[in-house]
Design an enzyme around this catalytic site. Structure first.
Site, PDB file in Angstrom:
ATOM      1  N   GLU A 133     -12.306   8.712  14.444  1.00 23.63           N
ATOM      2  CA  GLU A 133     -12.609   7.284  14.584  1.00 23.63           C
ATOM      3  C   GLU A 133     -11.524   6.458  13.900  1.00 23.63           C
ATOM      4  OE1 GLU A 133     -16.385   8.175  12.928  1.00 23.63           O
ATOM      5  OE2 GLU A 133     -15.918   7.319  10.985  1.00 23.63           O
ATOM      6  N   LYS A 169      -9.728   4.019  11.122  1.00 20.54           N
ATOM      7  CA  LYS A 169      -9.844   3.730   9.692  1.00 20.54           C
ATOM      8  C   LYS A 169      -9.682   2.220   9.544  1.00 20.54           C
ATOM      9  CE  LYS A 169      -8.725   5.182   5.083  1.00 20.54           C
ATOM     10  NZ  LYS A 169      -8.446   3.899   4.438  1.00 20.54           N
ATOM     11  N   ILE A 229     -11.488   8.674   0.610  1.00 20.68           N
ATOM     12  CA  ILE A 229     -11.123   9.709   1.592  1.00 20.68           C
ATOM     13  C   ILE A 229      -9.736  10.175   1.244  1.00 20.68           C
ATOM     14  CG2 ILE A 229     -10.585  10.186   4.006  1.00 20.68           C
ATOM     15  CD1 ILE A 229     -12.484   8.258   4.900  1.00 20.68           C
ATOM     16  N   LYS A 237      -2.740   8.332   8.422  1.00 21.53           N
ATOM     17  CA  LYS A 237      -2.062   7.057   8.689  1.00 21.53           C
ATOM     18  C   LYS A 237      -0.924   7.267   9.678  1.00 21.53           C
ATOM     19  CE  LYS A 237      -3.453   5.119   4.314  1.00 21.53           C
ATOM     20  NZ  LYS A 237      -3.143   4.314   3.145  1.00 21.53           N
ATOM     21  N   ASP A 256       0.820  -1.228   0.000  1.00 19.43           N
ATOM     22  CA  ASP A 256       0.000   0.000   0.000  1.00 19.43           C
ATOM     23  C   ASP A 256       0.846   1.267   0.000  1.00 19.43           C
ATOM     24  OD1 ASP A 256      -2.180  -1.585  -0.025  1.00 19.43           O
ATOM     25  OD2 ASP A 256      -2.897  -1.064   1.996  1.00 19.43           O
TER      26      ASP A 256
HETATM   27  P1  NAD Z   1      -9.292   4.469   1.261  1.00 24.51           P
HETATM   28  O1  NAD Z   1      -9.108   3.228   2.007  1.00 24.51           O
HETATM   29  O2  NAD Z   1      -8.112   5.331   1.155  1.00 24.51           O
HETATM   30  O3  NAD Z   1     -10.434   5.415   1.874  1.00 24.51           O
HETATM   31  C1  NAD Z   1     -11.803   5.246   1.698  1.00 24.51           C
HETATM   32  C2  NAD Z   1     -12.309   4.028   2.352  1.00 24.51           C
HETATM   33  O4  NAD Z   1     -11.954   4.043   3.725  1.00 24.51           O
HETATM   34  C3  NAD Z   1     -13.794   3.921   2.345  1.00 24.51           C
HETATM   35  O5  NAD Z   1     -14.274   3.373   1.166  1.00 24.51           O
HETATM   36  C4  NAD Z   1     -14.030   3.037   3.529  1.00 24.51           C
HETATM   37  O6  NAD Z   1     -14.124   1.721   3.106  1.00 24.51           O
HETATM   38  C5  NAD Z   1     -12.782   3.136   4.366  1.00 24.51           C
HETATM   39  N1  NAD Z   1     -12.989   3.526   5.767  1.00 24.51           N
HETATM   40  C6  NAD Z   1     -12.469   2.832   6.811  1.00 24.51           C
HETATM   41  N2  NAD Z   1     -12.779   3.414   7.965  1.00 24.51           N
HETATM   42  C7  NAD Z   1     -13.531   4.506   7.669  1.00 24.51           C
HETATM   43  C8  NAD Z   1     -14.145   5.505   8.459  1.00 24.51           C
HETATM   44  N3  NAD Z   1     -14.039   5.511   9.780  1.00 24.51           N
HETATM   45  N4  NAD Z   1     -14.838   6.472   7.826  1.00 24.51           N
HETATM   46  C9  NAD Z   1     -14.955   6.486   6.485  1.00 24.51           C
HETATM   47  N5  NAD Z   1     -14.383   5.564   5.671  1.00 24.51           N
HETATM   48  C10 NAD Z   1     -13.672   4.581   6.257  1.00 24.51           C
HETATM   49  O7  NAD Z   1      -9.983   4.022   0.009  1.00 24.51           O
HETATM   50  P2  NAD Z   1      -9.562   3.808  -1.408  1.00 24.51           P
HETATM   51  O8  NAD Z   1     -10.084   4.862  -2.276  1.00 24.51           O
HETATM   52  O9  NAD Z   1      -9.884   2.402  -1.712  1.00 24.51           O
HETATM   53  O10 NAD Z   1      -8.007   4.071  -1.274  1.00 24.51           O
HETATM   54  C11 NAD Z   1      -7.077   3.367  -1.680  1.00 24.51           C
HETATM   55  C12 NAD Z   1      -6.287   2.798  -0.558  1.00 24.51           C
HETATM   56  O11 NAD Z   1      -6.244   1.436  -0.817  1.00 24.51           O
HETATM   57  C13 NAD Z   1      -4.927   3.412  -0.650  1.00 24.51           C
HETATM   58  O12 NAD Z   1      -4.582   4.096   0.521  1.00 24.51           O
HETATM   59  C14 NAD Z   1      -4.024   2.233  -0.929  1.00 24.51           C
HETATM   60  O13 NAD Z   1      -3.119   2.070   0.140  1.00 24.51           O
HETATM   61  C15 NAD Z   1      -4.926   1.048  -1.041  1.00 24.51           C
HETATM   62  N6  NAD Z   1      -4.738   0.489  -2.386  1.00 24.51           N
HETATM   63  C16 NAD Z   1      -3.686  -0.310  -2.537  1.00 24.51           C
HETATM   64  C17 NAD Z   1      -3.410  -0.871  -3.772  1.00 24.51           C
HETATM   65  C18 NAD Z   1      -2.229  -1.797  -3.906  1.00 24.51           C
HETATM   66  O14 NAD Z   1      -1.933  -2.222  -5.013  1.00 24.51           O
HETATM   67  N7  NAD Z   1      -1.549  -2.105  -2.832  1.00 24.51           N
HETATM   68  C19 NAD Z   1      -4.224  -0.592  -4.872  1.00 24.51           C
HETATM   69  C20 NAD Z   1      -5.307   0.249  -4.690  1.00 24.51           C
HETATM   70  C21 NAD Z   1      -5.556   0.796  -3.437  1.00 24.51           C
END
Ligand code: NAD
Length: 342
Positions: free
Chosen positions: A124, A126, A88, A325, A38
């Site tokens: 809260e 994440k 977010i 984070k 990530d």
């Molecule tokens: P995100 O995880 O950055 O943020 C949005 C999500 O957070 C929401 O959809 C919800 O599911 C979650 N969430 C958890 N607790 C919450 C809270 N208290 N309030 C509101 N939302 C909450 O979402 P995203 O858009 O999927 O971001 C991508 C993240 O996923 C990146 O930070 C990345 O690290 C990871 N990612 C990794 C890869 C990879 O190849 N490793 C690929 C895509 C995404």
């Protein structure tokens, strides 16, 4: 010799980043099988965001910075979200000052000066799982959907019904329509138990709890999903119809969800100004290892729903929320990245 094209390099870099991120998104969101850690993904994503801010002409409609998640799998029936499920923004300053930076942005947007009163925030966890929307009509669970691309998700009602903590019927006097947004996740102990059993039988193990949860929810056979115990925590909402005394703050909404019988994590606070957020960030950093599940950081939200409406949305993210984070998390992922490359 023709003069150097000053934009050639950023354009090429942006195209490369878009192609790489699109590949990583597909692996992560659609196949539940990430190709990179990530922290590496986040670094590339932020580089593309910066490039697009410096060169707005490079921003394309299909850029990963403009969209949410991945395409829904055709094996599931599509569910059109009445209210989109968004992402977010991640605070780039991972020190405690990140909370101050968020507060400053919010105050600037609201046109507040140093003499104006502090903004009240909610903080809260994440959760590091899979975003799910639960639709209750007259208090009965009628549908559960994944986020998908934010506009259209996948109908995973049968699998979500196997999560014991998701009430099939709400308590009290819920509104006519209530869409609960939250995260499905696998607790660490359940993950370890599941993998130990798989190893005993010489069967494949799960990579991590997040992939365990995502793979379980997006499983075509509900009997398989039922064998992998998941938990669910509510943190937000989508469509709401017929709630005459709807609370007007984020924290009171979560309290109301809890009263309806929905699981809401106890680790949450609300209070005035960025100090509330700094204290919460420090407290959760200390508690993190003893939580029963993995987290991805903490989330800060403007508590007043009226102010949330005033602040609104930018692209794929609410302006009134930010994910913060922990630096150590990023470092440990980096070490993992190095291990993988060796
Ligand atoms: P995100 O995880 O950055 O943020 C949005 C999500 O957070 C929401 O959809 C919800 O599911 C979650 N969430 C958890 N607790 C919450 C809270 N208290 N309030 C509101 N939302 C909450 O979402 P995203 O858009 O999927 O971001 C991508 C993240 O996923 C990146 O930070 C990345 O690290 C990871 N990612 C990794 C890869 C990879 O190849 N490793 C690929 C895509 C995404």
């Amino acid at each position: 010799m023709p003069p150097p094209d000053l934009f050639a390099q950023p354009a090429e870099r942006a195209a490369q980043l878009r192609a790489d991120l699109a590949r990583y998104d597909h692996a992560y969101y659609v196949l539940d099988a990430p190709l990179v850690p990530d922290a590496d993904y986040d670094a590339l994503f932020q580089e593309l965001q910066r490039l697009e801010e410096e060169h707005p002409e490079l921003r394309t409609a299909d850029s990963p910075t403009q969209r949410v998640g991945g395409s829904p799998l055709p094996a599931f029936a599509p569910v059109r979200h009445a209210v989109p499920m968004l992402s977010i923004q991640t605070e780039t300053d991972t020190t405690l000052q990140g909370a101050v930076a968020f507060d400053l942005r919010v105050r600037n947007k609201l046109g507040l000066g140093p003499d104006d009163p502090p903004v009240t925030y909610a903080a809260e966890l994440k959760f590091d799982g899979l975003a799910i929307s639960l639709r209750y009509e007259r208090g009965v669970l009628v549908q559960a959907a994944t986020r998908g691309d934010g506009e259209t998700g996948e109908d995973v009602t049968q699998n979500v019904r196997t999560i014991r903590s998701v009430p099939l019927q709400l308590r009290g006097n819920p509104p006519e329509v209530l869409e609960i947004r939250g995260e499905a996740l696998m607790k660490r102990a359940d993950f370890e138990r599941y993998n130990a059993r798989q190893r005993e039988h010489g069967l494949p193990t799960l990579v991590n709890p997040r992939n365990g949860a995502a793979g379980s929810i997006r499983q075509l056979d509900p009997r398989v999903a039922a064998q992998r115990p998941l938990a669910f925590y509510a943190y937000g909402w989508g469509e709401i119809v017929g709630w005459s005394d709807q609370p007007d703050t984020h924290h009171a909404m979560l309290d109301a969800f809890e009263a309806f019988g929905l699981p809401v994590a106890p680790q949450r606070v609300h209070g005035a100004g960025p100090q509330t957020l700094i204290d919460f960030h420090a407290r959760i950093a200390a508690e993190r290892d003893s939580l029963p599940f993995d987290i991805d950081g903490v989330v800060y939200k403007v508590d007043s729903l009226a102010l949330q409406r005033e602040l609104g949305f930018r692209n794929r993210e609410p302006v009134w929320a930010v994910a913060h984070k922990y630096p150590a998390q990023e470092r440990s992922t980096r070490v993992l990245a190095i291990d993988i490359q060796v």
